[in-house]
Design a protein around this motif. Sequence first.
Motif, short mmCIF file in Angstrom:
data_model
loop_
_atom_site.label_atom_id
_atom_site.label_comp_id
_atom_site.label_asym_id
_atom_site.label_seq_id
_atom_site.Cartn_x
_atom_site.Cartn_y
_atom_site.Cartn_z
N CYS A 241 0.85 -1.19 0.00
CA CYS A 241 0.00 0.00 0.00
C CYS A 241 0.89 1.24 0.00
CB CYS A 241 -0.87 -0.02 1.25
SG CYS A 241 -1.79 1.49 1.56
N VAL A 242 0.69 2.10 -0.99
CA VAL A 242 1.46 3.34 -1.04
C VAL A 242 0.73 4.41 -0.23
CG1 VAL A 242 2.61 5.02 -2.54
CG2 VAL A 242 2.24 2.68 -3.36
N LEU A 243 1.29 4.70 0.94
CA LEU A 243 0.65 5.67 1.85
C LEU A 243 0.72 7.08 1.27
CD1 LEU A 243 2.20 4.31 5.17
CD2 LEU A 243 -0.17 4.07 4.41
N LYS A 244 -0.26 7.95 1.60
CA LYS A 244 -1.41 7.55 2.41
C LYS A 244 -2.63 7.24 1.54
CE LYS A 244 0.04 11.26 5.40
NZ LYS A 244 -0.30 12.63 5.78
N GLY A 245 -2.59 7.75 0.30
CA GLY A 245 -3.80 7.72 -0.53
C GLY A 245 -4.41 6.34 -0.76
N ALA A 246 -3.56 5.30 -0.79
CA ALA A 246 -4.06 3.98 -1.19
C ALA A 246 -4.68 3.19 -0.04
CB ALA A 246 -2.93 3.17 -1.81
N ILE A 247 -4.69 3.77 1.15
CA ILE A 247 -5.08 2.97 2.32
C ILE A 247 -6.52 2.47 2.27
CG2 ILE A 247 -5.50 5.07 3.71
CD1 ILE A 247 -4.54 3.36 6.13
N ILE A 248 -7.42 3.29 1.77
CA ILE A 248 -8.84 2.89 1.74
C ILE A 248 -9.06 1.80 0.68
CG2 ILE A 248 -11.22 3.72 1.54
CD1 ILE A 248 -9.93 5.36 3.65
N PHE A 249 -8.47 2.02 -0.48
CA PHE A 249 -8.57 1.05 -1.57
C PHE A 249 -7.96 -0.28 -1.14
CE2 PHE A 249 -6.64 -0.18 -5.92
CZ PHE A 249 -7.75 -0.94 -6.26
N MET A 250 -6.79 -0.23 -0.54
CA MET A 250 -6.10 -1.44 -0.06
C MET A 250 -7.00 -2.22 0.90
SD MET A 250 -3.13 -3.08 0.18
CE MET A 250 -1.87 -3.72 1.25
N ALA A 251 -7.58 -1.50 1.84
CA ALA A 251 -8.40 -2.16 2.88
C ALA A 251 -9.59 -2.88 2.25
CB ALA A 251 -8.87 -1.14 3.91
N ASP A 252 -10.21 -2.24 1.27
CA ASP A 252 -11.36 -2.87 0.61
C ASP A 252 -10.93 -3.99 -0.33
OD1 ASP A 252 -13.17 -1.31 1.96
OD2 ASP A 252 -13.46 0.13 0.32
N LEU A 253 -9.83 -3.74 -1.06
CA LEU A 253 -9.37 -4.70 -2.07
C LEU A 253 -8.99 -6.05 -1.46
CD1 LEU A 253 -8.60 -4.97 -5.15
CD2 LEU A 253 -6.27 -4.37 -4.46
#
Length: 179
Positions: free
Chosen positions: A39-51
């Motif tokens: 996960c490339v912080l910080k922007g990807a955190i929500i997508f990562m969690a759902d993905l």
Amino acid sequence: MNGDIEKIMISEEQIAVKVKELGGILAEEYRDKNPLLICVLKGAIIFMADLIRQMDIRCEMDFMAVSSYGSGTESSGMVRILKDLDTSVQDRHVIVVEDIMDSGLTLSRLVELLRHREAASVKVVTLLNKPDRRKVEITPDYSGYDIPDEFVVGYGLDYAENYRNLPYIGVLKPEVYAK
Ligand code: PRP
Ligand code: MN
Ligand code: MG
């Protein structure tokens, strides 16, 4: 809807459908490979969690924070690592998870770095892709939506660190950044 948002570009429901689809594709592709999702912080955190919750396979996750702009100048040619991985990527199948690919600088440097560290394979999944803004030649291996060159926030994406918590992808009212 948040009062600073002019319009919703991609709704919460549309995102959920796309994330499920991407998760299914990745699960299929990486079954029995125990991929390391970065996960490339910080922007990807929500997508990562759902993905990852849509990937019904054995997998691991780690986090990285980078800045591809060095101190001011655009293409410094290096990723500056603000927070490095805890895990060795050597001989691992790596999936870099991003919220958006814009100029492509962040991801091209990051992929280069991970290859240099001898990952078995490196692929990129991004929820959003802005092909019109590309400055280096790179295409995401897996991408949710191609979007026009409008400034978007929400679902991890920020403007001055705000709006990451919006559950949809929205376009900011111009007066918000005129302030
Ligand atoms: C944004 C976005 C991507 C990158 C894309 O991150 O989340 O990581 O920019 O831009 P590029 O393709 O032009 O390199 P940002 O640097 O704003 O950090 P953040 O994720 O913490 O918001
Ligand atoms: Mn980012
Ligand atoms: Mg940002």
